[in-house]
Design a protein around this motif. Structure first.
Motif, mmCIF file in Angstrom:
data_model
loop_
_atom_site.group_PDB
_atom_site.id
_atom_site.type_symbol
_atom_site.label_atom_id
_atom_site.label_comp_id
_atom_site.label_asym_id
_atom_site.label_seq_id
_atom_site.Cartn_x
_atom_site.Cartn_y
_atom_site.Cartn_z
ATOM 1 N N ARG A 1 -7.559 -3.252 -4.660
ATOM 2 C CA ARG A 1 -7.842 -3.776 -3.320
ATOM 3 C C ARG A 1 -7.881 -5.298 -3.284
ATOM 4 N NH1 ARG A 1 -6.299 -0.273 0.216
ATOM 5 N NH2 ARG A 1 -7.195 1.751 -0.159
ATOM 6 N N TYR B 1 -2.710 4.372 -3.537
ATOM 7 C CA TYR B 1 -4.092 3.937 -3.686
ATOM 8 C C TYR B 1 -4.393 3.392 -5.078
ATOM 9 C CZ TYR B 1 -4.863 6.099 0.790
ATOM 10 O OH TYR B 1 -4.804 6.408 2.114
ATOM 11 N N GLU C 1 0.835 -1.206 0.000
ATOM 12 C CA GLU C 1 0.000 0.000 0.000
ATOM 13 C C GLU C 1 0.867 1.252 0.000
ATOM 14 O OE1 GLU C 1 -2.503 1.020 3.468
ATOM 15 O OE2 GLU C 1 -4.135 0.823 2.033
ATOM 16 N N SER D 1 -6.271 -7.630 -0.424
ATOM 17 C CA SER D 1 -7.148 -8.466 0.394
ATOM 18 C C SER D 1 -6.672 -9.910 0.448
ATOM 19 C CB SER D 1 -8.583 -8.397 -0.130
ATOM 20 O OG SER D 1 -8.666 -8.958 -1.411
#
Length: 93
Positions: free
Chosen positions: A41, A37, A32, A45
């Protein structure tokens, strides 16, 4: 050379699982930070999923430790490590 007792091996197994949790979460934060950003994700995850698997296994091992089921801990630690390797090969390339 003296062979470690099952209790000592169980303690070592719990420590190994705890280090796996820390390593998985550290990788999450490293990626990250490195990519910001813009990193999808679903990639991050997958690392959290691995940490969750290790955390559940660690909790079960601690419960087994209180009931003095040292050999069960060793089996669970080995199964967790093999499972995490399969998880990594399958989902994280």
């Amino acid at each position: 050379m003296k062979v470690p007792s099952p209790e000592r091996l169980a303690q070592g197994g719990i420590i190994v699982l705890f280090v796996i949790i820390l390593r998985s979460l550290a990788e999450y934060f490293r990626l990250e930070h490195a990519y910001g950003y813009a990193l999808p994700r679903h990639i991050l995850s997958e690392y959290v999923g691995g940490a969750l698997i290790a955390a559940v296994a660690t909790a079960i091992c601690v419960i087994f430790y209180f009931f003095r089921q040292y050999r069960s801990i060793l089996v669970l630690v080995v199964m967790t490590i093999v499972g995490l390797l399969v998880f990594k090969i399958r989902y994280i390339r």
